[in-house]
Design a protein around this motif. Structure first.
Motif, PDB file in Angstrom:
ATOM      1  N   THR A 162      34.676  36.208  39.923  1.00  0.00           N
ATOM      2  CA  THR A 162      34.308  37.613  40.061  1.00  0.00           C
ATOM      3  C   THR A 162      33.791  38.246  38.763  1.00  0.00           C
ATOM      4  OG1 THR A 162      35.811  37.851  41.903  1.00  0.00           O
ATOM      5  CG2 THR A 162      35.202  39.871  40.766  1.00  0.00           C
ATOM      6  N   VAL A 197      34.370  39.134  49.818  1.00  0.00           N
ATOM      7  CA  VAL A 197      35.678  38.832  49.221  1.00  0.00           C
ATOM      8  C   VAL A 197      35.682  38.833  47.691  1.00  0.00           C
ATOM      9  CG1 VAL A 197      37.542  37.125  49.081  1.00  0.00           C
ATOM     10  CG2 VAL A 197      36.391  37.528  51.241  1.00  0.00           C
ATOM     11  N   THR A 198      34.639  38.279  47.100  1.00  0.00           N
ATOM     12  CA  THR A 198      34.690  38.103  45.647  1.00  0.00           C
ATOM     13  C   THR A 198      33.897  39.155  44.884  1.00  0.00           C
ATOM     14  OG1 THR A 198      32.916  36.487  45.881  1.00  0.00           O
ATOM     15  CG2 THR A 198      35.138  35.626  45.747  1.00  0.00           C
ATOM     16  N   ARG A 242      30.168  40.053  38.185  1.00  0.00           N
ATOM     17  CA  ARG A 242      29.924  41.293  37.444  1.00  0.00           C
ATOM     18  C   ARG A 242      28.771  41.087  36.448  1.00  0.00           C
ATOM     19  NH1 ARG A 242      34.373  41.696  33.294  1.00  0.00           N
ATOM     20  NH2 ARG A 242      33.057  40.096  32.375  1.00  0.00           N
ATOM     21  N   ASP A 269      38.622  47.535  55.430  1.00  0.00           N
ATOM     22  CA  ASP A 269      38.400  48.085  54.092  1.00  0.00           C
ATOM     23  C   ASP A 269      37.422  47.229  53.295  1.00  0.00           C
ATOM     24  OD1 ASP A 269      40.104  50.111  54.625  1.00  0.00           O
ATOM     25  OD2 ASP A 269      41.768  49.372  53.399  1.00  0.00           O
ATOM     26  N   MET A 270      37.589  45.916  53.392  1.00  0.00           N
ATOM     27  CA  MET A 270      36.704  45.013  52.643  1.00  0.00           C
ATOM     28  C   MET A 270      35.264  45.161  53.121  1.00  0.00           C
ATOM     29  SD  MET A 270      38.410  41.472  51.640  1.00  0.00           S
ATOM     30  CE  MET A 270      38.113  41.757  49.900  1.00  0.00           C
ATOM     31  N   PRO A 308      34.226  43.095  45.473  1.00  0.00           N
ATOM     32  CA  PRO A 308      34.629  44.492  45.275  1.00  0.00           C
ATOM     33  C   PRO A 308      35.090  44.774  43.840  1.00  0.00           C
ATOM     34  CG  PRO A 308      36.134  43.385  46.803  1.00  0.00           C
ATOM     35  CD  PRO A 308      34.975  42.480  46.591  1.00  0.00           C
ATOM     36  N   GLN A 309      35.839  43.834  43.255  1.00  0.00           N
ATOM     37  CA  GLN A 309      36.331  44.045  41.894  1.00  0.00           C
ATOM     38  C   GLN A 309      35.176  44.022  40.893  1.00  0.00           C
ATOM     39  OE1 GLN A 309      37.308  41.584  43.920  1.00  0.00           O
ATOM     40  NE2 GLN A 309      39.467  41.867  44.398  1.00  0.00           N
ATOM     41  N   GLU A 324      33.849  48.496  52.033  1.00  0.00           N
ATOM     42  CA  GLU A 324      33.623  48.502  50.589  1.00  0.00           C
ATOM     43  C   GLU A 324      32.307  47.779  50.257  1.00  0.00           C
ATOM     44  OE1 GLU A 324      35.251  50.142  48.443  1.00  0.00           O
ATOM     45  OE2 GLU A 324      34.660  49.274  46.509  1.00  0.00           O
ATOM     46  N   LEU A 340      41.434  45.064  47.532  1.00  0.00           N
ATOM     47  CA  LEU A 340      40.198  45.427  46.849  1.00  0.00           C
ATOM     48  C   LEU A 340      40.333  45.433  45.327  1.00  0.00           C
ATOM     49  CD1 LEU A 340      38.973  48.245  49.248  1.00  0.00           C
ATOM     50  CD2 LEU A 340      38.147  45.897  49.081  1.00  0.00           C
ATOM     51  N   GLY A 367      29.676  34.081  44.273  1.00  0.00           N
ATOM     52  CA  GLY A 367      31.112  34.013  44.022  1.00  0.00           C
ATOM     53  C   GLY A 367      31.772  33.185  45.094  1.00  0.00           C
ATOM     54  N   GLU A 382      38.630  34.038  41.637  1.00  0.00           N
ATOM     55  CA  GLU A 382      39.187  34.475  40.359  1.00  0.00           C
ATOM     56  C   GLU A 382      40.581  35.056  40.563  1.00  0.00           C
ATOM     57  OE1 GLU A 382      36.388  36.455  37.653  1.00  0.00           O
ATOM     58  OE2 GLU A 382      37.962  37.910  37.223  1.00  0.00           O
ATOM     59  N   HIS A 383      40.891  35.346  41.839  1.00  0.00           N
ATOM     60  CA  HIS A 383      42.216  35.868  42.161  1.00  0.00           C
ATOM     61  C   HIS A 383      43.320  34.927  41.660  1.00  0.00           C
ATOM     62  CE1 HIS A 383      39.240  37.412  44.963  1.00  0.00           C
ATOM     63  NE2 HIS A 383      40.040  38.406  45.281  1.00  0.00           N
ATOM     64  N   MET A 396      34.313  46.964  38.329  1.00  0.00           N
ATOM     65  CA  MET A 396      34.214  46.784  36.870  1.00  0.00           C
ATOM     66  C   MET A 396      32.914  47.380  36.337  1.00  0.00           C
ATOM     67  SD  MET A 396      35.891  43.054  35.952  1.00  0.00           S
ATOM     68  CE  MET A 396      35.582  42.019  37.372  1.00  0.00           C
ATOM     69  N   ALA A 432      44.828  32.529  50.750  1.00  0.00           N
ATOM     70  CA  ALA A 432      43.673  33.353  51.111  1.00  0.00           C
ATOM     71  C   ALA A 432      44.036  34.741  51.624  1.00  0.00           C
ATOM     72  CB  ALA A 432      42.834  32.613  52.156  1.00  0.00           C
ATOM     73  N   SER A 475      36.549  29.057  44.258  1.00  0.00           N
ATOM     74  CA  SER A 475      36.207  29.724  42.991  1.00  0.00           C
ATOM     75  C   SER A 475      36.974  31.015  42.770  1.00  0.00           C
ATOM     76  CB  SER A 475      34.703  30.013  42.973  1.00  0.00           C
ATOM     77  OG  SER A 475      34.386  30.902  44.034  1.00  0.00           O
ATOM     78  N   LEU A 489      43.683  37.651  49.359  1.00  0.00           N
ATOM     79  CA  LEU A 489      42.378  37.970  48.785  1.00  0.00           C
ATOM     80  C   LEU A 489      41.782  39.216  49.431  1.00  0.00           C
ATOM     81  CD1 LEU A 489      42.746  35.196  47.591  1.00  0.00           C
ATOM     82  CD2 LEU A 489      40.517  34.533  48.400  1.00  0.00           C
ATOM     83  N   LYS A 490      42.550  39.822  50.310  1.00  0.00           N
ATOM     84  CA  LYS A 490      41.991  40.949  51.046  1.00  0.00           C
ATOM     85  C   LYS A 490      42.158  42.275  50.331  1.00  0.00           C
ATOM     86  CE  LYS A 490      42.880  39.213  55.655  1.00  0.00           C
ATOM     87  NZ  LYS A 490      43.420  39.697  56.923  1.00  0.00           N
ATOM     88  N   PHE A 550      42.585  43.626  41.797  1.00  0.00           N
ATOM     89  CA  PHE A 550      43.390  42.474  41.385  1.00  0.00           C
ATOM     90  C   PHE A 550      44.830  42.892  41.034  1.00  0.00           C
ATOM     91  CE2 PHE A 550      39.193  40.562  39.709  1.00  0.00           C
ATOM     92  CZ  PHE A 550      39.065  39.706  40.788  1.00  0.00           C
ATOM     93  N   MET A 559      41.645  33.808  56.252  1.00  0.00           N
ATOM     94  CA  MET A 559      41.436  35.211  55.887  1.00  0.00           C
ATOM     95  C   MET A 559      41.073  36.082  57.077  1.00  0.00           C
ATOM     96  SD  MET A 559      39.542  35.687  52.289  1.00  0.00           S
ATOM     97  CE  MET A 559      40.042  37.394  52.226  1.00  0.00           C
ATOM     98  N   ASP A 613      42.211  44.546  61.857  1.00  0.00           N
ATOM     99  CA  ASP A 613      42.964  44.390  60.611  1.00  0.00           C
ATOM    100  C   ASP A 613      42.423  45.396  59.580  1.00  0.00           C
ATOM    101  OD1 ASP A 613      44.626  43.119  58.601  1.00  0.00           O
ATOM    102  OD2 ASP A 613      42.780  42.223  57.843  1.00  0.00           O
ATOM    103  N   SER A 655      40.813  44.079  56.351  1.00  0.00           N
ATOM    104  CA  SER A 655      39.483  43.496  56.572  1.00  0.00           C
ATOM    105  C   SER A 655      38.456  44.600  56.736  1.00  0.00           C
ATOM    106  CB  SER A 655      39.485  42.614  57.823  1.00  0.00           C
ATOM    107  OG  SER A 655      40.395  41.562  57.659  1.00  0.00           O
TER     108      SER A 655
END
Ligand code: SF4
Lengths: 202, 473
Positions: B147, B36-37, B151, B82-83, B39-40, B86, A35, B128, A85-86, B44, A29, A83, A32-33, A37, B415, B77, B80
């Motif tokens: 992810t 977490v799931t 999208r 940044d997440m 940003p990507q 975002e 941003l 996600g 996707e990472h 995209m 985990a 789940s 997963l931080k 992949f 996390m 952190d 964290s």
């Protein structure tokens, strides 16, 4: 779209033995931080690699003999759990082009499909046989031709299962689904109008 | 005509098209997102020049990385922080409703959906996150996605998916005192296997589910994925409707009757055909505890650890690996194992009723958290916390030595700052006992009900909650 075509793959294999290998193990985990992949290839099985080292052996993902391998051979219920996707993103970025196993968790399987990474299902005997062959001889050649439906390991053909629809999506480069979904824009708008619980929110 | 299941009715109603044989384009009525799931997924979209199609059908919160102790921004952190920024940037740009800590609405995504009245029968829900099945407790078709699919849902409000088979799981009879919803789902996973639900949606029913509260139904549906069922649900009934009424996003009074009619219409027909049916007796279920690194590696608290792989229904390699990792011996007792931490929280068991029970149990005899044990109480949402405060429950728990934290996923996954250190042993109400799940690569987790975790917290070891709290027939 030609760059998205996944059809013929050849190379060497990496056997990863064990049932129920969950995505927390594949991608711990804390990784997963990020941003994006992009760096995930470096973190695949990070904790398992350290645990193996402590026991005095090299995890297959760092063992020199398996570097450069592009087929991953696993056992059953691979990718269960979270789940994220990472997990498949990391595996793909490490260099794996195809996963062969007895069974996959559904979310993992569908995540792999979404990123153009085919997962082939084989019988337990075949998975174990291929793992044994590769472990004994790491330079064993594996080749896959999705159009012809042929998987060849050390010169021998093995039957595998992959839904014909998915198979053709890979070979025609149509596995990226967003476009196909967008094509039905009118139908989507119609559905939005029809659903009884959304009507009042309009 | 043959009867249909709720799954089949709701799936068909939401089908936009058949993309290729067996692959359907499914409309998603409610999309939940967290930091977490996504940003990507937003990145995209940007790359492809796409926007969010129906931003009013997506709702966001922050839960996985949020610290439960030092919550001020910026987070200590950097990653964290940044997440979080975002996510905030993305939802602002897209016009997505954000349940934020600032406005007191933040919480674990699967706690706030129901809390806000967003989770309703007969809708399709995606997130996600694999524990999205939690929302199935309301008779919704809810499942986790990756992810790339996030999208797709953002861009089109639809995704490509296959139709699952449906397994009806009946639990009839009456649960004995001291046996809870958590024990029921651990029992079901033990019986059907961690791998057993592949390709299935689980429809839970029978007398036990008919009597269950919404919270209890959520606890069970939450862990469907631990049995490999991507989706789990309970048919809606009066208990469901009563829960939904009067919440911020529930149907207004003027719409209620029409909506109720819809909800009633999507219930499984009495003559529905299932792909599989299994039946269990409530009387056979005792408090459960996991002993290994998979959710089907569990025993009832009054039995010993499996003595060999056959007893555990595992192969030798898997059995040895699990025993070694947990530092347990085959055939030994699990009661008496000393714990380091007790964790009361997560999307499985962090709602008001869970903590209310804990407070009741410790109050009967003025129990205190055992010396040397750290016991965390992490409410599932800010609203849950406020309610617990109002009820005096937080004070009771704090007086007993529990550490009260701010809402978030906390110990459930490594996390955020709440993590195990080394090979610490944690009695936990969360849902996963995987290797390294709680942040330490050698950390060990035992999954059990809130009552069992409370028993462990006050005695410092794994014990049968029925003995500790004198829970009797
Ligand atoms: S509480 Fe745990 S299982 Fe639930 S959403 Fe958070 S991390 Fe996932």
């Amino acid at each position: 779209m030609s760059s998205l075509i996944v059809n013929q793959i050849s190379g060497r294999g990496l056997p990863l033995i064990g049932d129920d290998i969950d995505t927390d193990r594949i991608m711990p985990a804390r990784y997963l931080k990020e941003l994006t992949f992009s760096n995930l290839g470096k973190y695949v099985f990070a904790d398992e690699i350290i645990a193996a080292e402590k026991k005095g052996f090299a995890h297959p993902f760092v063992a020199p003999l398996f570097q450069g391998a592009n087929f991953l051979i696993v056992n059953s219920n691979f990718g269960c759990g979270s789940s994220r996707e990472h997990a498949p993103q990391g595996i793909k970025r490490w260099g794996i082009d195809c996963i062969i196993g007895i069974s996959f968790s559904e979310i993992f399987f569908s995540n792999c499909y979404s990123i153009g990474l085919p997962c082939l299902t084989v019988t337990p005997q075949i998975a174990e046989e291929i793992q044994t062959i590769i472990a004994a001889k790491t330079e064993t050649q594996i080749s896959l031709d999705l159009t012809a439906g042929k998987l060849i390991v050390a010169g021998q053909a093995y039957p595998y299962l992959l839904d014909p629809g998915l198979q053709s999506a890979f070979t025609t480069g149509n596995w990226d689904q967003t476009k196909g979904l967008l094509d039905n824009e009118k139908l989507i708008a119609k559905k939005r109008q029809e659903l009884p619980y959304l009507i009042s929110n309009l | 005509m043959m009867g249909k299941t709720l799954y089949s009715k709701v799936f068909d109603l939401h089908t936009v098209s058949e993309l290729k044989p067996g692959v359907f384009q499914l409309f998603i009525g409610l999309h939940l997102i967290h930091e977490v799931t996504t940003p990507q997924a937003f990145a995209m979209l940007e790359e492809r020049g796409l926007g969010v199609k129906y931003p009013e059908l997506t709702f966001a919160t922050i839960d996985h990385i949020i610290p439960t102790k030092h919550t001020q921004r910026p987070f200590l952190d950097i990653l964290s922080e940044d997440m979080a920024s975002e996510l905030e940037r993305n939802v602002k740009k897209a016009g997505i409703r954000y349940f934020s800590p600032q406005n007191g609405e933040q919480g674990i995504v699967h706690v706030i959906g129901p809390e806000q009245g967003l989770t309703q029968p007969g809708i399709t829900i995606c997130c996600g996150d694999s524990h999205t099945a939690t929302h199935g407790a309301f008779g919704a078709i809810a499942f986790g996605i990756g992810t790339s699919q996030v999208r797709d849902v953002l861009a089109t409000q639809t995704l490509a998916t296959q139709k699952l088979k449906v397994r009806r799981i009946n639990v009839n009879g009456k649960l004995a005192p001291g046996v809870y919803a958590k024990d029921v789902i651990l029992y079901i996973i033990n019986k059907l296997g961690a791998n057993g639900g592949g390709g299935y949606a689980y429809e839970y029913g029978g007398e036990v589910f008919d009597r269950f509260t919404m919270e209890e139904r959520m606890t069970v549906c939450n862990m469907s994925i631990e049995g490999s069922a991507r989706c789990g649900y309970v048919n809606p009934d009066q208990i469901t409707y009563d829960f939904i009424k009067g919440r911020p996003y529930s149907p207004k009074e003027s719409e209620w009757d029409a909506r109720l009619k819809y909800w009633e219409s999507i219930k499984s027909d009495p003559d529905a055909i299932y792909d599989d049916v299994v039946n269990y007796r409530a009387e056979d279920i005792a408090p459960m505890v996991t002993w290994g690194i998979g959710l089907d590696q569990s025993i009832s608290i009054d039995s010993k650890l499996p003595a060999n792989p056959e007893e555990a229904k595992m192969n030798l390699a898997g059995f040895t690996e699990a025993m070694e990792y947990m530092q347990f011996q085959p055939g030994e007792k699990i009661t008496g194992k000393k714990i380091d931490l007790a964790f009361l929280g997560s999307c499985t068991n962090a709602r008001v009723s869970d903590f209310k029970l804990v407070a009741e149990l410790i109050s009967q005899n003025n129990f205190k958290v055992a010396k040397g044990v750290q016991a965390l109480v992490v409410p599932g949402s800010q609203k849950v916390k406020v309610e617990l405060e109002k009820l005096g429950i937080l004070a009771t728990l704090a007086n007993a030595g529990f550490e009260i934290r701010e809402p978030g996923c906390s110990m459930c996954l490594g996390m955020n700052p709440d993590q195990l250190v080394g090979d610490q042993l944690c009695a936990s109400t969360s849902n996963r006992n995987y290797k390294g799940r709680m942040g330490s690569p050698t950390g060990r987790t035992l999954i059990m009900s809130p009552a069992m975790v409370t028993a462990a917290a006050v005695t410092g070891e794994i014990q049968d909650c029925r003995n500790i709290f004198n829970i009797k027939n």
